[in-house]
Motif scaffolding. Sequence first.
Motif, PDB file in Angstrom:
ATOM      1  N   LEU A 106       0.827  -1.198   0.000  1.00 46.59           N
ATOM      2  CA  LEU A 106       0.000   0.000   0.000  1.00 46.59           C
ATOM      3  C   LEU A 106       0.869   1.259   0.000  1.00 46.59           C
ATOM      4  CD1 LEU A 106      -2.874   1.300   0.323  1.00 46.59           C
ATOM      5  CD2 LEU A 106      -2.447   1.264   2.786  1.00 46.59           C
ATOM      6  N   ILE A 107       0.555   2.167  -0.907  1.00 49.44           N
ATOM      7  CA  ILE A 107       1.179   3.494  -0.921  1.00 49.44           C
ATOM      8  C   ILE A 107       0.150   4.485  -0.395  1.00 49.44           C
ATOM      9  CG2 ILE A 107       2.219   5.324  -2.315  1.00 49.44           C
ATOM     10  CD1 ILE A 107       2.963   3.195  -4.379  1.00 49.44           C
ATOM     11  N   THR A 108       0.358   4.955   0.809  1.00 49.38           N
ATOM     12  CA  THR A 108      -0.568   5.940   1.376  1.00 49.38           C
ATOM     13  C   THR A 108      -0.282   7.315   0.789  1.00 49.38           C
ATOM     14  OG1 THR A 108      -1.036   4.851   3.466  1.00 49.38           O
ATOM     15  CG2 THR A 108      -1.108   7.237   3.469  1.00 49.38           C
ATOM     16  N   ASN A 109      -1.319   7.997   0.382  1.00 51.89           N
ATOM     17  CA  ASN A 109      -1.165   9.356  -0.119  1.00 51.89           C
ATOM     18  C   ASN A 109      -1.179  10.306   1.067  1.00 51.89           C
ATOM     19  OD1 ASN A 109      -2.343  12.052  -1.360  1.00 51.89           O
ATOM     20  ND2 ASN A 109      -1.423  10.871  -3.016  1.00 51.89           N
ATOM     21  N   SER A 110      -0.038  10.883   1.379  1.00 51.38           N
ATOM     22  CA  SER A 110       0.074  11.704   2.588  1.00 51.38           C
ATOM     23  C   SER A 110      -0.754  12.980   2.496  1.00 51.38           C
ATOM     24  CB  SER A 110       1.543  12.045   2.855  1.00 51.38           C
ATOM     25  OG  SER A 110       2.103  12.760   1.778  1.00 51.38           O
ATOM     26  N   THR A 111      -0.946  13.502   1.280  1.00 45.90           N
ATOM     27  CA  THR A 111      -1.781  14.695   1.106  1.00 45.90           C
ATOM     28  C   THR A 111      -3.203  14.417   1.585  1.00 45.90           C
ATOM     29  OG1 THR A 111      -0.473  15.404  -0.807  1.00 45.90           O
ATOM     30  CG2 THR A 111      -2.672  16.376  -0.550  1.00 45.90           C
ATOM     31  N   LEU A 112      -3.772  13.312   1.129  1.00 50.52           N
ATOM     32  CA  LEU A 112      -5.131  12.950   1.529  1.00 50.52           C
ATOM     33  C   LEU A 112      -5.179  12.477   2.971  1.00 50.52           C
ATOM     34  CD1 LEU A 112      -6.479  11.084  -1.638  1.00 50.52           C
ATOM     35  CD2 LEU A 112      -6.564  13.524  -1.075  1.00 50.52           C
ATOM     36  N   SER A 113      -4.107  11.840   3.431  1.00 51.00           N
ATOM     37  CA  SER A 113      -4.067  11.357   4.809  1.00 51.00           C
ATOM     38  C   SER A 113      -4.112  12.517   5.796  1.00 51.00           C
ATOM     39  CB  SER A 113      -2.814  10.513   5.040  1.00 51.00           C
ATOM     40  OG  SER A 113      -2.790   9.983   6.343  1.00 51.00           O
ATOM     41  N   ARG A 114      -3.329  13.559   5.529  1.00 49.76           N
ATOM     42  CA  ARG A 114      -3.348  14.752   6.401  1.00 49.76           C
ATOM     43  C   ARG A 114      -4.725  15.384   6.413  1.00 49.76           C
ATOM     44  NH1 ARG A 114       1.610  15.810   3.779  1.00 49.76           N
ATOM     45  NH2 ARG A 114       0.557  17.327   2.434  1.00 49.76           N
ATOM     46  N   LEU A 115      -5.339  15.445   5.253  1.00 49.34           N
ATOM     47  CA  LEU A 115      -6.663  16.051   5.121  1.00 49.34           C
ATOM     48  C   LEU A 115      -7.699  15.263   5.921  1.00 49.34           C
ATOM     49  CD1 LEU A 115      -8.343  18.235   3.666  1.00 49.34           C
ATOM     50  CD2 LEU A 115      -8.635  16.626   1.777  1.00 49.34           C
ATOM     51  N   PHE A 116      -7.657  13.927   5.812  1.00 46.38           N
ATOM     52  CA  PHE A 116      -8.613  13.104   6.550  1.00 46.38           C
ATOM     53  C   PHE A 116      -8.403  13.236   8.058  1.00 46.38           C
ATOM     54  CE2 PHE A 116      -9.570   9.103   8.743  1.00 46.38           C
ATOM     55  CZ  PHE A 116     -10.942   9.054   8.532  1.00 46.38           C
ATOM     56  N   SER A 117      -7.156  13.239   8.511  1.00 52.08           N
ATOM     57  CA  SER A 117      -6.882  13.372   9.938  1.00 52.08           C
ATOM     58  C   SER A 117      -7.437  14.683  10.484  1.00 52.08           C
ATOM     59  CB  SER A 117      -5.375  13.281  10.204  1.00 52.08           C
ATOM     60  OG  SER A 117      -4.897  11.981   9.932  1.00 52.08           O
ATOM     61  N   HIS A 118      -7.295  15.745   9.715  1.00 49.91           N
ATOM     62  CA  HIS A 118      -7.854  17.049  10.119  1.00 49.91           C
ATOM     63  C   HIS A 118      -9.381  16.945  10.246  1.00 49.91           C
ATOM     64  CE1 HIS A 118      -8.696  21.373  10.175  1.00 49.91           C
ATOM     65  NE2 HIS A 118      -9.587  21.143   9.220  1.00 49.91           N
ATOM     66  N   ASN A 119     -10.016  16.314   9.266  1.00 47.23           N
ATOM     67  CA  ASN A 119     -11.477  16.196   9.284  1.00 47.23           C
ATOM     68  C   ASN A 119     -11.953  15.235  10.367  1.00 47.23           C
ATOM     69  OD1 ASN A 119     -12.298  17.994   7.180  1.00 47.23           O
ATOM     70  ND2 ASN A 119     -11.484  16.561   5.688  1.00 47.23           N
ATOM     71  N   LEU A 120     -11.133  14.234  10.698  1.00 48.17           N
ATOM     72  CA  LEU A 120     -11.485  13.311  11.770  1.00 48.17           C
ATOM     73  C   LEU A 120     -11.509  14.055  13.105  1.00 48.17           C
ATOM     74  CD1 LEU A 120     -12.144  10.284  12.056  1.00 48.17           C
ATOM     75  CD2 LEU A 120      -9.745   9.902  12.619  1.00 48.17           C
ATOM     76  N   LYS A 121     -10.553  14.942  13.294  1.00 51.29           N
ATOM     77  CA  LYS A 121     -10.532  15.747  14.517  1.00 51.29           C
ATOM     78  C   LYS A 121     -11.726  16.700  14.554  1.00 51.29           C
ATOM     79  CE  LYS A 121      -5.520  15.522  15.135  1.00 51.29           C
ATOM     80  NZ  LYS A 121      -4.232  16.249  15.132  1.00 51.29           N
ATOM     81  N   GLU A 122     -12.036  17.268  13.405  1.00 48.82           N
ATOM     82  CA  GLU A 122     -13.192  18.165  13.326  1.00 48.82           C
ATOM     83  C   GLU A 122     -14.481  17.413  13.659  1.00 48.82           C
ATOM     84  OE1 GLU A 122     -15.539  20.768   9.923  1.00 48.82           O
ATOM     85  OE2 GLU A 122     -13.350  20.600   9.786  1.00 48.82           O
ATOM     86  N   ALA A 123     -14.504  16.106  13.328  1.00 49.84           N
ATOM     87  CA  ALA A 123     -15.687  15.292  13.615  1.00 49.84           C
ATOM     88  C   ALA A 123     -15.746  14.837  15.064  1.00 49.84           C
ATOM     89  CB  ALA A 123     -15.713  14.075  12.691  1.00 49.84           C
TER      90      ALA A 123
END
Length: 389
Positions: A276-293
Amino acid sequence: MKQEIIGYLESIKEDLFKISSYLYNNPEESFKEYNSSEYLCNIYKKFGFKVKKNIMNMSTAFSAEIGNGHPRICFICEYDAVKDLGHVTGHNLLSAISTGAALGLSKVISKLGGSIIVLGCPGEFLGGSKVTMAKQGLFEDIDAVLVAHPDIITAESGTSMALMPLKINYKSECGLSYRRKGTYSALDACMLTFNSLNILSKGFGPACSIDGVIVQGGKDPHLLPNEAESKFYIRATKKHYAEIVECKIRSLSKCLGEIMDINTECSIYEIPYDELITNSTLSRLFSHNLKEAGIIDIEGPKDTYSGLSLGTVSHLIPCIHPYISIVQDNSIKYSSREFALATISDFAKNIGLKVSHALAFTAIDIIQRETLLQESREELINFLKKQKD
């Protein structure tokens, strides 16, 4: 728009919770998920998605789509269970989370533009249908894949092991066992293969490991075992390393066959996975939104020893595969019956709802901010280029 999604998902949360419970109570093995896939298809039809069944000639695979044009954001449903154990890896809750994200986003997709695609991916435990889909070009028109996996920790998306499934068949002369003097059997060759690999694997380094099992080695002690079959999972940090080890095992098998005068045959018995190659751009974005949630405590990237069929997809388009803790009891172990039971708890359902919010919010960000998608694509291209160099 985000508040609209939150309100909408709150109004249909019982439909989402029922997904997790239904799949939990009706576990089905890989590629036999007939009721599970039908149940999910009916939900998507109910909420206005265009549903296609039997995609890629896989009877329990489906796609559900709504919206128009690009960006095309894909969510994944997995719904196979482990035989005799049930949903010990939480695929029932994973499907509920992805469905929540897709339904929430569908409420505002006409205002945003773009499309939502949900892929129903059967058989994750036995060859992973996503690899077949990727090889046949199903992901070519998709811009990003977002999936969050239930776990006992909450962690950013990391990597996985590449997986090469290799089978070796040995065949020898038939005969009575008491007359075996001066004769090698197929089982002898099979056992010598395991003993040899036990030594040779020390030179493969930490980037690679082998798990093997003898699945056939004779039935009657009065007869020479004239057929023996063994299966191996070659795991490596990169598929290239797994391929190197595969070649070495094939050479070993051929050599032993020639020395012992036994016929040998090697074959790939399941579909190999890329890492698996994790896309760090999208990963950072999701982590931010997870905190917002409302999910604040997030560990760094989690790397898994298992193979993920999403790995092959991640070499084609930007993907993330973060992990979400759905347990309150720290003594519960992942892939246990207790973990399976935890997936239908009120706590897990409420966590799952928040994760659906975060996935939908991430999709909104991708659609509204064109530079994010461009950045994620460039990141993947540059990563693959460095691997070749």
